[in-house]
Write a protein that holds these residues in place. Structure first.
Motif, PDB file in Angstrom:
ATOM      1  N   PHE A  94      84.359  45.870  28.105  1.00 58.77           N
ATOM      2  CA  PHE A  94      85.352  46.483  28.988  1.00 58.77           C
ATOM      3  C   PHE A  94      84.767  47.745  29.623  1.00 58.77           C
ATOM      4  N   PRO A  95      84.861  47.890  30.956  1.00 57.66           N
ATOM      5  CA  PRO A  95      84.167  48.985  31.662  1.00 57.66           C
ATOM      6  C   PRO A  95      84.957  50.294  31.716  1.00 57.66           C
ATOM      7  N   TRP A  96      85.248  50.851  30.543  1.00 59.17           N
ATOM      8  CA  TRP A  96      85.991  52.113  30.503  1.00 59.17           C
ATOM      9  C   TRP A  96      85.291  53.204  31.298  1.00 59.17           C
ATOM     10  N   GLU A  97      83.978  53.236  31.241  1.00 59.32           N
ATOM     11  CA  GLU A  97      83.226  54.271  31.959  1.00 59.32           C
ATOM     12  C   GLU A  97      83.506  54.193  33.459  1.00 59.32           C
ATOM     13  N   ASN A  98      83.598  52.970  33.985  1.00 55.04           N
ATOM     14  CA  ASN A  98      83.884  52.798  35.416  1.00 55.04           C
ATOM     15  C   ASN A  98      85.282  53.308  35.765  1.00 55.04           C
ATOM     16  N   ILE A  99      86.245  53.011  34.906  1.00 51.44           N
ATOM     17  CA  ILE A  99      87.624  53.434  35.161  1.00 51.44           C
ATOM     18  C   ILE A  99      87.721  54.954  35.179  1.00 51.44           C
ATOM     19  N   ARG A 100      87.035  55.606  34.259  1.00 48.30           N
ATOM     20  CA  ARG A 100      87.073  57.068  34.215  1.00 48.30           C
ATOM     21  C   ARG A 100      86.331  57.674  35.407  1.00 48.30           C
ATOM     22  N   THR A 101      85.262  57.022  35.837  1.00 52.29           N
ATOM     23  CA  THR A 101      84.539  57.495  37.019  1.00 52.29           C
ATOM     24  C   THR A 101      85.439  57.460  38.244  1.00 52.29           C
ATOM     25  N   LEU A 102      86.206  56.393  38.388  1.00 54.82           N
ATOM     26  CA  LEU A 102      87.127  56.281  39.521  1.00 54.82           C
ATOM     27  C   LEU A 102      88.222  57.343  39.428  1.00 54.82           C
ATOM     28  N   GLY A 103      88.650  57.648  38.204  1.00 55.27           N
ATOM     29  CA  GLY A 103      89.653  58.690  38.022  1.00 55.27           C
ATOM     30  C   GLY A 103      89.125  60.058  38.413  1.00 55.27           C
ATOM     31  N   GLU A 104      87.894  60.346  38.013  1.00 56.20           N
ATOM     32  CA  GLU A 104      87.280  61.635  38.342  1.00 56.20           C
ATOM     33  C   GLU A 104      87.140  61.817  39.847  1.00 56.20           C
ATOM     34  N   ALA A 105      86.942  60.704  40.567  1.00 58.87           N
ATOM     35  CA  ALA A 105      86.790  60.765  42.021  1.00 58.87           C
ATOM     36  C   ALA A 105      88.131  60.774  42.752  1.00 58.87           C
ATOM     37  N   GLY A 106      89.227  60.552  42.018  1.00 59.99           N
ATOM     38  CA  GLY A 106      90.555  60.605  42.617  1.00 59.99           C
ATOM     39  C   GLY A 106      91.101  59.298  43.133  1.00 59.99           C
ATOM     40  N   PHE A 107      90.429  58.188  42.841  1.00 57.74           N
ATOM     41  CA  PHE A 107      90.843  56.907  43.424  1.00 57.74           C
ATOM     42  C   PHE A 107      92.134  56.350  42.824  1.00 57.74           C
ATOM     43  N   HIS A 108      92.489  56.755  41.626  1.00 62.71           N
ATOM     44  CA  HIS A 108      93.714  56.234  41.023  1.00 62.71           C
ATOM     45  C   HIS A 108      94.978  56.788  41.683  1.00 62.71           C
ATOM     46  N   GLY A 109      94.810  57.791  42.532  1.00 63.07           N
ATOM     47  CA  GLY A 109      95.978  58.376  43.188  1.00 63.07           C
ATOM     48  C   GLY A 109      96.167  57.965  44.634  1.00 63.07           C
ATOM     49  N   ILE A 110      95.406  56.982  45.093  1.00 63.07           N
ATOM     50  CA  ILE A 110      95.469  56.617  46.510  1.00 63.07           C
ATOM     51  C   ILE A 110      96.885  56.245  46.953  1.00 63.07           C
ATOM     52  N   GLY A 111      97.561  55.406  46.194  1.00 63.85           N
ATOM     53  CA  GLY A 111      98.876  54.938  46.612  1.00 63.85           C
ATOM     54  C   GLY A 111     100.028  55.765  46.078  1.00 63.85           C
ATOM     55  N   ILE A 112      99.730  56.842  45.381  1.00 64.66           N
ATOM     56  CA  ILE A 112     100.760  57.688  44.780  1.00 64.66           C
ATOM     57  C   ILE A 112     101.009  58.902  45.681  1.00 64.66           C
ATOM     58  N   SER A 113     102.276  59.255  45.869  1.00 63.92           N
ATOM     59  CA  SER A 113     102.628  60.347  46.776  1.00 63.92           C
ATOM     60  C   SER A 113     102.037  61.666  46.296  1.00 63.92           C
ATOM     61  N   GLU A 114     101.883  62.586  47.238  1.00 63.08           N
ATOM     62  CA  GLU A 114     101.361  63.912  46.900  1.00 63.08           C
ATOM     63  C   GLU A 114     102.300  64.639  45.944  1.00 63.08           C
ATOM     64  N   ASP A 115     103.593  64.418  46.092  1.00 65.19           N
ATOM     65  CA  ASP A 115     104.564  65.054  45.203  1.00 65.19           C
ATOM     66  C   ASP A 115     104.374  64.623  43.754  1.00 65.19           C
ATOM     67  N   SER A 116     103.834  63.411  43.559  1.00 63.03           N
ATOM     68  CA  SER A 116     103.614  62.891  42.210  1.00 63.03           C
ATOM     69  C   SER A 116     102.178  63.079  41.746  1.00 63.03           C
ATOM     70  N   GLY A 117     101.386  63.817  42.529  1.00 68.10           N
ATOM     71  CA  GLY A 117     100.022  64.115  42.125  1.00 68.10           C
ATOM     72  C   GLY A 117      98.945  63.270  42.774  1.00 68.10           C
ATOM     73  N   GLY A 118      99.346  62.342  43.655  1.00 65.98           N
ATOM     74  CA  GLY A 118      98.370  61.491  44.327  1.00 65.98           C
ATOM     75  C   GLY A 118      98.002  62.005  45.700  1.00 65.98           C
ATOM     76  N   ILE A 119      97.472  61.099  46.544  1.00 69.05           N
ATOM     77  CA  ILE A 119      97.089  61.512  47.897  1.00 69.05           C
ATOM     78  C   ILE A 119      97.900  60.797  48.965  1.00 69.05           C
ATOM     79  N   GLY A 120      98.788  59.894  48.547  1.00 73.86           N
ATOM     80  CA  GLY A 120      99.801  59.365  49.445  1.00 73.86           C
ATOM     81  C   GLY A 120      99.330  58.493  50.582  1.00 73.86           C
ATOM     82  N   LEU A 121      98.313  57.681  50.364  1.00 71.25           N
ATOM     83  CA  LEU A 121      97.860  56.755  51.406  1.00 71.25           C
ATOM     84  C   LEU A 121      98.366  55.349  51.104  1.00 71.25           C
ATOM     85  N   GLY A 122      98.198  54.450  52.068  1.00 65.72           N
ATOM     86  CA  GLY A 122      98.821  53.131  51.967  1.00 65.72           C
ATOM     87  C   GLY A 122      97.881  52.003  51.623  1.00 65.72           C
TER      88      GLY A 122
END
Length: 378
Positions: free
Chosen positions: A34-62
């Motif tokens: 299981f590629p846990w290292e990859n998942i954490r790398t994506l988190g560090e780069a901010g990719f897990h917040g792409i679809g989440i609103s800025e109010d909820s801590g993301g970047i609010g894109l579609g």
């Protein structure tokens, strides 16, 4: 993630895919790790917040941005891309339908890649037909008691939280379904052994078993009876675009690898690229890959501008991309000849991964039926 354009975000995803995901893709496929290292790398780069609103801590894109990122990741490692999409679905569900308590508890860690989400809909006796599920949740004071099972669940046994579709009312059909967020360490929750799959082998696909699991009522996502709506908005209305993008990434990777091989493979003193038969195969691959990407982008744009059209556009993009990717990966094997049939070559893995995407989320046959009903209004 700082304010970047969609093109800049996609370029960042491409660089991470090339430098971080690609070097380990063959190893984790062969070892089913299981590629846990990859998942954490994506988190560090901010990719897990792409679809989440800025109010909820993301970047609010579609969906356009989301699918472009997934496509880049999938070109390097489809298993990582699938885990990422599943995680994004759960984060989206929490954002749009979770209680404030649930949001505060889980979203910050999920967006950093420190906690992982997975969704659980399919069951042994229901397959892709969510309306036939039998897992049930009975309200008992301030908890729900959950019994039943799920199967072929991506990230099962690895994820920290699971978005689970259950029946809370046995008499109301689709209106009796609800979604619960169930934590991994909940007593009564257990997991089967990882499935030894043909492709997408690093996704920890397992069965889940619920035996009198006591789940806090505050973990209800949406209201009772709104389970199908929650799944529709998140799995179909968001995740299907991710699934289509994985197939698009596989198609693009297969096409580029076939072109590279055709230029470099020398037989009888000349590259096989000079032969008309090979040229025809490459042309078909290029055109069909472009078609997949164009349809996906168009469907994502429509869904972003008119969310009520997300379901039909999710169906269309997922069906066309998944089936076309299988054909393109198959053509890539043909271009590489015997080499393409060997596990030392990437296109062999691409074909196995592509085949799985015609089954994941919803099978092609169900999608054809859903699209036909939608366009004919029946």
């Amino acid at each position: 993630m700082e304010k970047l354009s969609i093109e800049e975000i996609r370029e960042l995803a491409k660089q991470i895919a090339i430098t971080k995901l690609s070097p380990r893709a063959m190893e984790i496929d062969q070892q089913q790790s299981f590629p846990w290292e990859n998942i954490r790398t994506l988190g560090e780069a901010g990719f897990h917040g792409i679809g989440i609103s800025e109010d909820s801590g993301g970047i609010g894109l579609g969906r356009v941005c989301f699918s472009s990122v997934v496509e880049e990741l999938a070109q390097a490692c489809a298993s990582t891309a699938l885990i990422y999409v599943s995680h994004s679905i759960v984060a989206k569900a929490i954002e749009i339908a979770g209680s404030e308590v649930v949001k505060k508890k889980w979203l910050p860690e999920m967006l950093k890649g420190l906690s992982l989400g997975a969704f659980a809909v399919h069951e042994p006796d229901s397959g892709s037909n969510a309306g036939a599920i039998t897992s049930r949740a009975k309200k008992d004071g301030d908890v729900y008691i959950v019994d039943g099972s799920k199967f072929f669940i991506t990230s099962a046994g690895e994820a920290n939280i699971y978005l689970v579709l259950v029946r809370t009312d046995q008499e109301k059909g689709a209106q009796g379904m609800s979604t619960l967020l169930i934590e991994k360490d909940t007593p009564g929750l257990s997991f089967g052994q990882p499935e030894d799959k043909m492709g997408l082998r690093s996704t920890s696909s397992r069965q889940m078993f619920f035996s009198e699991c006591r789940v806090p009522a505050e973990n209800l996502i949406g209201n009772e009876g709104e389970g199908t709506q929650v799944i529709g908005k998140t799995v179909v209305g968001w995740g299907f675009f991710g699934a289509a993008a994985i197939s698009a990434g596989i198609a693009r990777s297969a096409t580029e690898l076939a072109i590279k091989h055709a230029r470099e493979r020398i037989i009888a003193g000349q590259p096989i690229a000079v032969h008309q038969a090979v040229q025809f195969l490459i042309t078909d691959m290029v055109l069909r890959t472009d078609a997949v990407e164009s349809l996906l982008e168009a469907c994502a744009h429509k869904a972003d501008s008119a969310p009520e059209k997300a379901l039909i556009n999710g169906f269309k993009s997922k069906l066309f991309a998944s089936e076309t990717a299988v054909d393109i990966a198959n053509l890539a094997i043909q271009v590489l000849g015997g080499h393409g049939y060997c596990r030392d070559y990437i296109v062999e893995r691409l074909f196995r991964d592509a085949r799985g995407l015609t089954l994941h989320f919803k099978t092609s046959e169900w999608l054809r039926q859903d699209i036909a009903k939608a366009v004919m209004g029946i």
